[in-house]
Design a protein around this motif. Sequence first.
Motif, PDB file in Angstrom:
ATOM      1  N   GLU A 392     -54.115  -2.295 -15.972  1.00  0.00           N
ATOM      2  CA  GLU A 392     -54.062  -3.730 -15.668  1.00  0.00           C
ATOM      3  C   GLU A 392     -54.585  -4.561 -16.833  1.00  0.00           C
ATOM      4  OE1 GLU A 392     -53.757  -1.599 -11.887  1.00  0.00           O
ATOM      5  OE2 GLU A 392     -55.074  -1.420 -13.633  1.00  0.00           O
ATOM      6  N   ALA A 393     -55.671  -4.101 -17.477  1.00  0.00           N
ATOM      7  CA  ALA A 393     -56.177  -4.809 -18.649  1.00  0.00           C
ATOM      8  C   ALA A 393     -55.193  -4.736 -19.800  1.00  0.00           C
ATOM      9  CB  ALA A 393     -57.531  -4.229 -19.056  1.00  0.00           C
ATOM     10  N   HIS A 394     -54.491  -3.614 -19.921  1.00  0.00           N
ATOM     11  CA  HIS A 394     -53.504  -3.493 -20.992  1.00  0.00           C
ATOM     12  C   HIS A 394     -52.321  -4.423 -20.759  1.00  0.00           C
ATOM     13  CE1 HIS A 394     -52.181  -1.364 -24.577  1.00  0.00           C
ATOM     14  NE2 HIS A 394     -50.962  -1.330 -24.073  1.00  0.00           N
ATOM     15  N   VAL A 395     -52.011  -4.725 -19.507  1.00  0.00           N
ATOM     16  CA  VAL A 395     -50.960  -5.708 -19.223  1.00  0.00           C
ATOM     17  C   VAL A 395     -51.341  -7.071 -19.789  1.00  0.00           C
ATOM     18  CG1 VAL A 395     -49.859  -7.012 -17.349  1.00  0.00           C
ATOM     19  CG2 VAL A 395     -50.009  -4.535 -17.216  1.00  0.00           C
ATOM     20  N   LEU A 396     -52.624  -7.447 -19.670  1.00  0.00           N
ATOM     21  CA  LEU A 396     -53.071  -8.730 -20.219  1.00  0.00           C
ATOM     22  C   LEU A 396     -52.888  -8.769 -21.730  1.00  0.00           C
ATOM     23  CD1 LEU A 396     -56.403  -9.205 -18.216  1.00  0.00           C
ATOM     24  CD2 LEU A 396     -54.131 -10.090 -17.670  1.00  0.00           C
ATOM     25  N   VAL A 397     -53.135  -7.637 -22.397  1.00  0.00           N
ATOM     26  CA  VAL A 397     -52.952  -7.576 -23.843  1.00  0.00           C
ATOM     27  C   VAL A 397     -51.468  -7.567 -24.193  1.00  0.00           C
ATOM     28  CG1 VAL A 397     -53.365  -6.189 -25.907  1.00  0.00           C
ATOM     29  CG2 VAL A 397     -55.154  -6.418 -24.191  1.00  0.00           C
ATOM     30  N   GLY A 398     -50.703  -6.747 -23.494  1.00  0.00           N
ATOM     31  CA  GLY A 398     -49.286  -6.639 -23.801  1.00  0.00           C
ATOM     32  C   GLY A 398     -48.515  -7.923 -23.567  1.00  0.00           C
ATOM     33  N   SER A 399     -48.953  -8.725 -22.602  1.00  0.00           N
ATOM     34  CA  SER A 399     -48.266  -9.984 -22.322  1.00  0.00           C
ATOM     35  C   SER A 399     -48.616 -11.076 -23.317  1.00  0.00           C
ATOM     36  CB  SER A 399     -48.613 -10.460 -20.910  1.00  0.00           C
ATOM     37  OG  SER A 399     -49.999 -10.767 -20.807  1.00  0.00           O
ATOM     38  N   GLY A 400     -49.632 -10.847 -24.153  1.00  0.00           N
ATOM     39  CA  GLY A 400     -50.067 -11.857 -25.095  1.00  0.00           C
ATOM     40  C   GLY A 400     -51.070 -12.844 -24.532  1.00  0.00           C
ATOM     41  N   TRP A 401     -51.409 -12.713 -23.248  1.00  0.00           N
ATOM     42  CA  TRP A 401     -52.359 -13.644 -22.646  1.00  0.00           C
ATOM     43  C   TRP A 401     -53.768 -13.391 -23.161  1.00  0.00           C
ATOM     44  CZ3 TRP A 401     -56.498 -13.688 -19.083  1.00  0.00           C
ATOM     45  CH2 TRP A 401     -56.758 -14.935 -18.476  1.00  0.00           C
ATOM     46  N   ALA A 402     -54.059 -12.151 -23.531  1.00  0.00           N
ATOM     47  CA  ALA A 402     -55.384 -11.791 -24.041  1.00  0.00           C
ATOM     48  C   ALA A 402     -55.235 -11.037 -25.352  1.00  0.00           C
ATOM     49  CB  ALA A 402     -56.149 -10.949 -23.028  1.00  0.00           C
ATOM     50  N   ARG A 403     -56.255 -11.152 -26.194  1.00  0.00           N
ATOM     51  CA  ARG A 403     -56.317 -10.404 -27.447  1.00  0.00           C
ATOM     52  C   ARG A 403     -57.279  -9.243 -27.264  1.00  0.00           C
ATOM     53  NH1 ARG A 403     -54.818 -13.424 -32.010  1.00  0.00           N
ATOM     54  NH2 ARG A 403     -55.191 -11.495 -33.178  1.00  0.00           N
ATOM     55  N   TRP A 647     -61.009   9.757 -28.603  1.00  0.00           N
ATOM     56  CA  TRP A 647     -61.623   8.492 -28.184  1.00  0.00           C
ATOM     57  C   TRP A 647     -60.603   7.366 -28.374  1.00  0.00           C
ATOM     58  CZ3 TRP A 647     -66.624   8.804 -26.191  1.00  0.00           C
ATOM     59  CH2 TRP A 647     -67.114   7.607 -25.659  1.00  0.00           C
ATOM     60  N   ASP A 648     -59.539   7.436 -27.595  1.00  0.00           N
ATOM     61  CA  ASP A 648     -58.426   6.499 -27.720  1.00  0.00           C
ATOM     62  C   ASP A 648     -58.098   5.897 -26.360  1.00  0.00           C
ATOM     63  OD1 ASP A 648     -56.312   5.046 -28.660  1.00  0.00           O
ATOM     64  OD2 ASP A 648     -54.921   6.744 -28.727  1.00  0.00           O
ATOM     65  N   ALA A 653     -54.144   3.954 -22.156  1.00  0.00           N
ATOM     66  CA  ALA A 653     -53.737   2.880 -21.246  1.00  0.00           C
ATOM     67  C   ALA A 653     -52.286   2.489 -21.474  1.00  0.00           C
ATOM     68  CB  ALA A 653     -54.651   1.669 -21.428  1.00  0.00           C
ATOM     69  N   ALA A 654     -51.847   2.467 -22.753  1.00  0.00           N
ATOM     70  CA  ALA A 654     -50.454   2.140 -23.040  1.00  0.00           C
ATOM     71  C   ALA A 654     -49.514   3.202 -22.490  1.00  0.00           C
ATOM     72  CB  ALA A 654     -50.267   1.983 -24.547  1.00  0.00           C
ATOM     73  N   ALA A 655     -49.880   4.471 -22.670  1.00  0.00           N
ATOM     74  CA  ALA A 655     -49.040   5.547 -22.143  1.00  0.00           C
ATOM     75  C   ALA A 655     -49.031   5.542 -20.617  1.00  0.00           C
ATOM     76  CB  ALA A 655     -49.555   6.893 -22.669  1.00  0.00           C
TER      77      ALA A 655
END
Length: 760
Positions: A392-403, A647-648, A653-655
């Motif tokens: 869910e946090a990665h969705v915020l990054v992937g959408s561009g809403w969060a850095r 440590w990735d 999260a992306a996968a």
Amino acid sequence: MTTSSTVHRSRAAGAVPSPAPARPSEVERAPEGTALPGVPGPVDGAVADAPPPAVSGRPGGPQRGGSVARPGRNRGEWRPAAELPVARVAVDVALAHLDRPFDYRVPEHLAAVAVPGVRLRVRFAGRLVDGYLLERLAESPHTGKLAWVEKVVSPEPVLTPEVAALCRAVADRYAGVLADVLRLAVPPRHAKAEAAAVDVAAPAEGSTEPAPAPAAAPGAGPVEPAAWRRYQHGAALLDALARGRTAHAVWQALPGECWPERLAEAAAATVAAGRGAVLVVPDQRDVAALHAACAARLGADGVVALTAELGPAERYRRWLAVRRGHVRVVVGTRSAAFAPVDRLGLLAVWDDGDDLHSEPRAPYPHVRDVLVLRAHSAGAALLVGGFARTAEAHVLVGSGWAREVVAERATVRAAMPRITALGETDAQLVRDPDSRAARLPHLAFEAARAALGAGRPVLVQVPRAGYLPWLACGTCRETARCRHCAGPLGLTGRRGRDGAHDDAAGLPHCRWCGRPDSAFRCPACGSRRLRAGVVGSGRTAEELGRAFPGTAVRTSGGGAPVLAEVAAQPELVVATPGAEPRAAGGYGAALLLDGWAMLSRPDLRVAEETLRRWFAAAALVVPHTEGGRVVVMADTAIPVVQALVRWDPAGHAAAELASRAEVGFPPAVRMATVEGTAGAVADMLAELPAVVEVLGPVELDPVGIAAGDEPPEVRERALLRVPRADGRAMAAALHAAQAARTARKVPDPVRVRLDPVEIG
């Protein structure tokens, strides 16, 4: 939303019994002379006489905030307020078909104290119920006669417009009822605490403006973001907070990072800009650590902790200090996400993957989603931090809403301990051929002995509590089950009540009905042999005590008290996930046992949750440059183990997000669960639009049914999913279906959960 869970709620949560629903003929009109906004029409029924209301609770007694005209003894003598005589009220009624505000008349004698945000009492369906005054209006769209506001419970405006709008947004997102969300947002009133909290700095009676916040502590100067410079965009994040700008970030903490200090620095930067901060963490231990870090920077009077453990009086007193603007930084658990902080500048959540962030009461909101909604509506910054990263946090990054705020790979490698997985190299198998089968292979013993020899403690993470909580057949390895109720058998490892040996205590016991089984026979193969299916923390501590004679063994969690911190001395610390204590100076090694048991749970988030628990334990170990070692008992070929070794968290999260999108699971889609009796679930599904995809329904297994009990009614569960763009439409459809059921007074409750944490 479950009708049963919302109607029959705990008084400890600040609720009052919901009013009985009106007769079908009365549901279509406003109860007892109330009016629905924008719905004209006559209102039937007269209002009975009652003693005049009073704020102090004494009929006809004087009211706080100055003298007012004494009301007439008969409601027929009451006169409406000269200005804004209509009150729009959110009544405390948890019925979906009545989930809307109602209009009431404000009598003249309550005009001064009936301000937006106060608690009041009104008549609804013939009963006095609690409510909140949302706003005052000059007139109502309803053309009939309005009922009176009976009483203002307290002149304290406890519901701010910003929090009221947030509660409405949360209810809409989760197909819930506003009254349920308001119970989560506003703590129960404590009259003595409210009266004791009045001081010269408090706002005037009836005022909605908070008092000015006190000056910062003398030692709270400009924040030096030295530690944040180790992260890309870290210094820029603190600069944005210090300038009062909106920033959305997902922070990946380095191994061994003192995250309470980093969050305290972010809060201090926000306060320096004249704004407030809300910091939400999973549990009481994290609250204590973060509160201490914030108090060191802002002073003891500059931060307040809000948790359920405080008790109603102290919790309400601290909450009032926040509402009145005396404190600008709030640290707390789930409910702190709704804290009424003035001039909100920062919202932060630590470890958003922890299931403690998911509210167990209707409408079951998650802290991360609540803070995202609040950051969007309030124009505040949002910081989602943790050692791991959720999909869910990665969705915020992937959408561009969060850095993303992450460190360079070289910095990560320098900070992390050396992590070794079972069977990582052929050389390990040559030295220890039985390492794959052993629970604690030679490699783990070496790491533990080296750490103990260096004078550091060793952390041993065990996924299960108890002694031998799960037994299996020693021949075919089928789960050993009770012959009476089919529950799983286990060993408790306890003695008799007098401390002496108890023959029955050493026998396998059913974990459901508690019956001992002295003559087990496997129904599959007929064998009488039993073996440990999984070993609990109690048995592990016992085994380690024999393997390391002369070394102290301590337990944390799993029935034992949860330790906050251990000293920097050679000892073994056995802990269940989430109960790992911090070690002064860091652990020398961590042994992550029974990885197969953590990865074998039938849950959608099992890989994400396992990696989060492993990262949390490994982050407590000193870097590899200081001899830090982590040994995980799991096959190195598993992707989640590879993510730990490298440590990735971001890559995993992306996968994880990509794999869920491929099969259509959250957060790539919006999903809901509908649980209830077979007929109730079928009725709900019949009300849904065609855009909703239905999986199931499937029958749920009854749990904990003892022999001789009546078989329970068959319960079913259906999974619903839609594309993310249609999530709001599905929530509205589910709310409408619940409203139709409550309007018909259907007896069988249905539990609706959107975006559930667990999908077994």
